[in-house]
Scaffold this motif. Structure first.
Motif, short mmCIF file in Angstrom:
data_model
loop_
_atom_site.label_atom_id
_atom_site.label_comp_id
_atom_site.label_asym_id
_atom_site.label_seq_id
_atom_site.Cartn_x
_atom_site.Cartn_y
_atom_site.Cartn_z
N GLN A 116 0.83 -1.21 0.00
CA GLN A 116 0.00 0.00 0.00
C GLN A 116 0.86 1.26 0.00
O GLN A 116 0.55 2.23 -0.70
CB GLN A 116 -0.94 -0.03 1.21
CG GLN A 116 -2.04 -1.08 1.09
CD GLN A 116 -2.50 -1.62 2.42
OE1 GLN A 116 -2.18 -1.09 3.47
NE2 GLN A 116 -3.25 -2.72 2.39
N VAL A 117 1.94 1.26 0.76
CA VAL A 117 2.85 2.41 0.77
C VAL A 117 3.49 2.60 -0.60
O VAL A 117 3.64 3.73 -1.09
CB VAL A 117 3.94 2.22 1.86
CG1 VAL A 117 5.03 3.26 1.71
CG2 VAL A 117 3.32 2.31 3.25
N LEU A 118 3.86 1.49 -1.25
CA LEU A 118 4.51 1.58 -2.55
C LEU A 118 3.56 2.09 -3.62
O LEU A 118 3.89 3.01 -4.38
CB LEU A 118 5.04 0.20 -2.94
CG LEU A 118 5.67 0.08 -4.34
CD1 LEU A 118 6.90 0.97 -4.44
CD2 LEU A 118 6.03 -1.37 -4.64
N TYR A 119 2.36 1.54 -3.69
CA TYR A 119 1.47 1.85 -4.80
C TYR A 119 0.62 3.09 -4.57
O TYR A 119 0.02 3.60 -5.51
CB TYR A 119 0.58 0.64 -5.11
CG TYR A 119 1.34 -0.40 -5.90
CD1 TYR A 119 1.44 -0.32 -7.28
CD2 TYR A 119 1.99 -1.45 -5.25
CE1 TYR A 119 2.15 -1.26 -8.00
CE2 TYR A 119 2.70 -2.39 -5.96
CZ TYR A 119 2.78 -2.29 -7.34
OH TYR A 119 3.50 -3.22 -8.04
N ILE A 120 0.58 3.59 -3.34
CA ILE A 120 -0.14 4.83 -3.12
C ILE A 120 0.65 6.01 -3.70
O ILE A 120 0.10 7.07 -3.99
CB ILE A 120 -0.41 5.05 -1.61
CG1 ILE A 120 -1.54 6.04 -1.41
CG2 ILE A 120 0.84 5.54 -0.89
CD1 ILE A 120 -1.94 6.19 0.04
N SER A 121 1.97 5.79 -3.86
CA SER A 121 2.83 6.85 -4.40
C SER A 121 2.90 6.83 -5.92
O SER A 121 3.51 7.72 -6.53
CB SER A 121 4.24 6.71 -3.83
OG SER A 121 4.82 5.47 -4.21
N THR A 122 2.29 5.83 -6.57
CA THR A 122 2.29 5.75 -8.03
C THR A 122 1.11 6.54 -8.57
O THR A 122 -0.04 6.15 -8.40
CB THR A 122 2.21 4.28 -8.50
OG1 THR A 122 3.27 3.54 -7.89
CG2 THR A 122 2.32 4.20 -10.01
N ASP A 123 1.40 7.66 -9.21
CA ASP A 123 0.34 8.56 -9.68
C ASP A 123 0.05 8.31 -11.16
O ASP A 123 0.92 8.47 -12.01
CB ASP A 123 0.79 10.01 -9.46
CG ASP A 123 -0.32 11.02 -9.78
OD1 ASP A 123 -1.47 10.56 -9.99
OD2 ASP A 123 -0.04 12.22 -9.83
#
Length: 214
Positions: free
Chosen positions: A132-139
């Protein structure tokens, strides 16, 4: 005692402020703390939201596949947008379904003081938090939307889902580490027909044994 009870999959049901398996007549020694009730609701919510994440990703995946087979793959900008989107969408489908399936299984076991289920849940939530931390930063709101790789509603929806899952997972993880919840699982079970005095004796015995070991 049935085979399922021996494997830890008791038919736990609330009985006052404790939980009891009416099939094998096992009962939690300690009273189930309110933090554990909150954890159960949080995990149920995570299952629902995680399924929503998978459904959203499945909805946009056909469009991503068309983009991957089209003219966008001829230039660097288009390829980058497609590859980034494929990563997020694949993660949404796989992680969404896998997290929901695993948590649904441990959620059933967590109704009673099954220590293994608590440790399994802690492990699953830690892994989920990393994703979740990794993919929440993928815009995906920039180039992928502008090039038509994903519809305009998906980037914000995907990030909102990740935020909700991140907060709920962190809250459930924190509560599972709470002292009263830890003791609830560590103190185990006793005979449901032992009565109040029997529960107190079992609890005292567990605490004396723990003090001697500590």
């Amino acid at each position: 005692m049935s085979v399922l009870c021996r494997l830890g999959w008791h038919r736990w049901k609330p009985a006052g402020d404790r939980v009891v398996c009416p099939r094998c007549r096992a009962a939690a020694i300690a009273r189930r703390p309110v933090q554990m009730r909150v954890v159960l609701w949080l995990l149920a919510g995570i299952v629902v939201v995680s399924l929503a994440r998978a459904v959203a990703a499945l909805t946009v995946r056909p469009g991503v596949r068309r983009a991957a087979a089209g003219d966008l793959m001829r230039d660097t900008l288009g390829r980058t947008a497609v590859f980034d989107t494929q990563d997020v969408v694949t993660y949404g489908v796989v992680a969404g379904l896998a997290l929901a399936a695993v948590l649904l299984a441990v959620l059933l076991a967590l109704r009673g003081p099954v220590s293994g289920a608590r440790w399994a849940t802690l492990g699953v939530l830690c892994v989920a938090l990393l994703g979740q931390v990794l993919y929440i930063s993928t815009d995906l709101a920039g180039t992928p939307v502008r090039l038509g790789v994903v519809p305009g509603w998906y980037p914000l929806t995907q990030q909102l889902i990740e935020v909700v899952l991140l907060l709920a997972s962190a809250a459930a993880l924190t509560l599972l580490l709470h002292g009263s919840v830890r003791e609830y699982f560590e103190e185990g079970v006793t005979d449901a027909d032992a009565g109040p005095d029997g529960f107190d004796r079992a609890l005292d015995a567990v605490r004396r044994r723990r003090a001697a070991q500590g």
